[in-house]
Design an enzyme around this catalytic site. Structure first.
Site, PDB file in Angstrom:
ATOM      1  N   HIS A  17      -9.190   1.633  -0.511  1.00 56.10           N
ATOM      2  CA  HIS A  17      -8.100   1.351   0.392  1.00 56.10           C
ATOM      3  C   HIS A  17      -8.092   0.003   0.834  1.00 56.10           C
ATOM      4  O   HIS A  17      -8.758  -0.521   1.998  1.00 56.10           O
ATOM      5  CB  HIS A  17      -7.636   2.275   1.140  1.00 56.10           C
ATOM      6  N   HIS A  19      -5.659  -3.690   1.701  1.00 55.07           N
ATOM      7  CA  HIS A  19      -4.219  -4.708   1.728  1.00 55.07           C
ATOM      8  C   HIS A  19      -5.016  -5.951   1.568  1.00 55.07           C
ATOM      9  O   HIS A  19      -5.499  -6.630   2.539  1.00 55.07           O
ATOM     10  CB  HIS A  19      -3.724  -4.341   3.081  1.00 55.07           C
ATOM     11  N   LYS A 103       1.117   5.401  -4.446  1.00 51.50           N
ATOM     12  CA  LYS A 103       1.057   5.486  -2.735  1.00 51.50           C
ATOM     13  C   LYS A 103       2.475   5.843  -2.516  1.00 51.50           C
ATOM     14  O   LYS A 103       3.599   5.522  -2.527  1.00 51.50           O
ATOM     15  CB  LYS A 103       0.788   4.046  -2.305  1.00 51.50           C
ATOM     16  N   HIS A 140      -0.092   8.126   2.738  1.00 50.36           N
ATOM     17  CA  HIS A 140      -0.040   7.901   4.370  1.00 50.36           C
ATOM     18  C   HIS A 140       0.508   9.010   5.043  1.00 50.36           C
ATOM     19  O   HIS A 140       1.449   9.243   4.976  1.00 50.36           O
ATOM     20  CB  HIS A 140       0.604   6.407   4.541  1.00 50.36           C
ATOM     21  N   HIS A 178      -6.894   6.944   5.131  1.00 54.03           N
ATOM     22  CA  HIS A 178      -7.362   6.454   6.370  1.00 54.03           C
ATOM     23  C   HIS A 178      -7.200   7.615   7.538  1.00 54.03           C
ATOM     24  O   HIS A 178      -6.271   7.548   8.259  1.00 54.03           O
ATOM     25  CB  HIS A 178      -6.519   5.373   7.055  1.00 54.03           C
ATOM     26  N   ASP A 251      -9.085   0.150   4.472  1.00 51.64           N
ATOM     27  CA  ASP A 251      -7.806  -0.209   5.029  1.00 51.64           C
ATOM     28  C   ASP A 251      -7.755  -1.602   5.652  1.00 51.64           C
ATOM     29  O   ASP A 251      -7.088  -1.674   6.814  1.00 51.64           O
ATOM     30  CB  ASP A 251      -7.156   1.040   5.989  1.00 51.64           C
ATOM     31  N   ALA A 267       0.855  -3.452  13.207  1.00 49.57           N
ATOM     32  CA  ALA A 267      -0.319  -2.453  12.833  1.00 49.57           C
ATOM     33  C   ALA A 267      -1.197  -2.970  11.787  1.00 49.57           C
ATOM     34  O   ALA A 267      -0.414  -3.646  10.984  1.00 49.57           O
ATOM     35  CB  ALA A 267       0.050  -1.180  12.811  1.00 49.57           C
TER      36      ALA A 267
HETATM   37  C1  NCD Z   1      -1.333  -1.533   7.184  1.00 48.47           C
HETATM   38  C2  NCD Z   1      -0.773  -2.798   7.054  1.00 48.47           C
HETATM   39  O1  NCD Z   1      -0.739  -3.535   7.678  1.00 48.47           O
HETATM   40  O2  NCD Z   1      -0.197  -3.129   5.852  1.00 48.47           O
HETATM   41  N1  NCD Z   1      -1.489  -1.449   8.628  1.00 48.47           N
HETATM   42  C3  NCD Z   1      -2.054  -0.571   9.069  1.00 48.47           C
HETATM   43  O3  NCD Z   1      -2.073  -0.224  10.416  1.00 48.47           O
HETATM   44  N2  NCD Z   1      -3.041   0.260   8.450  1.00 48.47           N
HETATM   45  C4  NCD Z   1      -0.284  -0.554   6.310  1.00 48.47           C
HETATM   46  C5  NCD Z   1      -1.051   0.878   6.590  1.00 48.47           C
HETATM   47  O4  NCD Z   1      -2.116   1.071   5.818  1.00 48.47           O
HETATM   48  O5  NCD Z   1      -0.665   1.785   7.392  1.00 48.47           O
HETATM   49 ZN    ZN Z   2      -3.310   0.896   4.730  1.00 49.98          ZN
END
Ligand code: NCD
Ligand code: ZN
Length: 347
Positions: A17, A19, A103, A140, A178, A251, A267
């Site tokens: 997982h 980003h 997702k 999520h 997560h 994450d 976030a």
């Molecule tokens: C993630 C993001 O910034 O893309 N943020 C997070 O707090 N984990 C999105 C997500 O996975 O919720």
């Molecule tokens: Zn994420």
């Protein structure tokens, strides 16, 4: 696994997982993941999101092109589900090996989820097809109703969405992403072998005090938000239990310092730079270093039906300080554990 008090060698792990973002920032953050992991499940919450096969192919091409010379990482692409997702498109992408999974972001649950699903029933035909072809659904797991307290959103999601979903589609392959609560651990433990969960480093290290004691600390804020200590302890127990239903998913979610240190901070915690070192600390504290390899390198591929990686990585016992800020190709980002000393270091 080879284990001496000074080093641990494990099969090369994957991040289930992640980003990566896009453009210059992606180029800046990518090497941190590639130095540790062989493969990564790449989240599709770009703006606009990765919905179609052509989007995923183009994004995958940009990721591979951004890898520095001699650095390898296999990006495993995901489709972003919307109310208008097309089952044929997803199935074609899955059959061609472009989409590894899809997702589900409940609309407005988190960063980049504005195009997410407003009502899970709207995508039942898509989910039925995914069940039929064995395509994993990555979830999520938070409800978004304004009357539900943010600290309860994951537990309520289990009752309102996940239980009914798996009762309607009992064979759906599902990763509860997560997870942050004892309720999620109990749910995964009680579900069938088609249900697994990823656990982040931050949810194993911090509880909600990290965000709120002594001042508001935006770099400890991610979604789902860290919960009470009892939940952190349940997650540590699950991750280090040896159960093959739990695996590594960082994450890692990079945001510029200015976007985090704001009246309305984003976030996301950027943990990619020292993710393995961070997990290793937890496994060591729990007396479970012998189970790190399963969590990091074996349970994920087995769930996804992919081969285990050849090759190994070695972590050495060596104190090192985590920098206060990292320059991701021109964007300053505060990493997880900034200013702390970690005990393990990737060789
Ligand atoms: C993630 C993001 O910034 O893309 N943020 C997070 O707090 N984990 C999105 C997500 O996975 O919720
Ligand atoms: Zn994420």
């Amino acid at each position: 696994m080879a284990d001496s008090s000074a080093s641990i060698t494990i099969r090369r792990p994957d991040d289930w997982h992640l980003h990566l973002r896009d453009g210059a920032v992606m180029q800046g953050v990518l090497p941190f993941t590639a130095r540790q992991f062989a493969r990564a499940i790449v989240m599709p919450n770009l703006s606009p999101p990765i919905v179609r096969v052509v989007d995923a192919l183009a994004y995958r091409g940009r990721i591979v092109a951004a890898l520095p010379e001699g650095v390898e990482l296999t990006p495993l692409m995901t489709a972003y589900l919307t109310d208008h997702s097309d089952a044929d498109e997803l199935a074609a992408g899955f059959a061609d090996g472009v989409f590894t999974a899809a997702k589900l972001y409940p609309a407005h649950a988190t960063t980049g989820s504005a195009h997410g699903v407003t009502d899970i029933r709207a995508i039942y035909p898509v989910l039925e097809r995914m069940q039929a072809i064995g395509m994993p659904l990555l979830v999520h797991g938070e409800v978004t109703q304004p009357d539900i307290d943010i600290f309860d959103r994951e537990a309520v999601f289990i009752e309102r969405i996940l239980r009914p979903l798996l009762s309607d589609l009992p064979g759906l392959k599902l990763v509860f992403e997560h997870i942050t609560t004892a309720e999620a651990v109990a749910f995964v433990d009680g579900a069938g072998a088609n249900v697994a969960a990823t656990i982040t480093p931050q949810h194993l290290h911090i509880n909600r005090n990290a965000m709120l004691v002594g001042g508001i600390r935006p770099h400890a804020y991610c979604l789902p938000v860290a919960k009470r200590e009892k939940h952190r302890l349940a997650l540590r127990k699950a991750a280090t239990s040896g159960s093959d239903r739990y695996f590594l998913g960082t994450d890692s979610a990079p945001h510029a310092v200015s976007a985090k240190e704001s009246a309305c901070g984003c976030a996301g915690i950027f943990n990619a730079p020292f993710a393995l070192e961070s997990y290793a600390a937890v496994f060591e504290e729990e007396g479970a270093l012998d189970r790190l390899e399963g969590f990091a390198s074996e349970h994920g591929p087995r769930f996804y039906g992919l081969p285990l990686n050849p090759g190994t990585i070695t972590l050495e016992r060596s104190d090192h300080d985590v920098p206060a800020v990292i320059d991701a190709n021109g964007t300053p980002i505060v990493p997880f554990h900034a200013g702390e000393t970690l005990r393990w270091r990737l060789r």
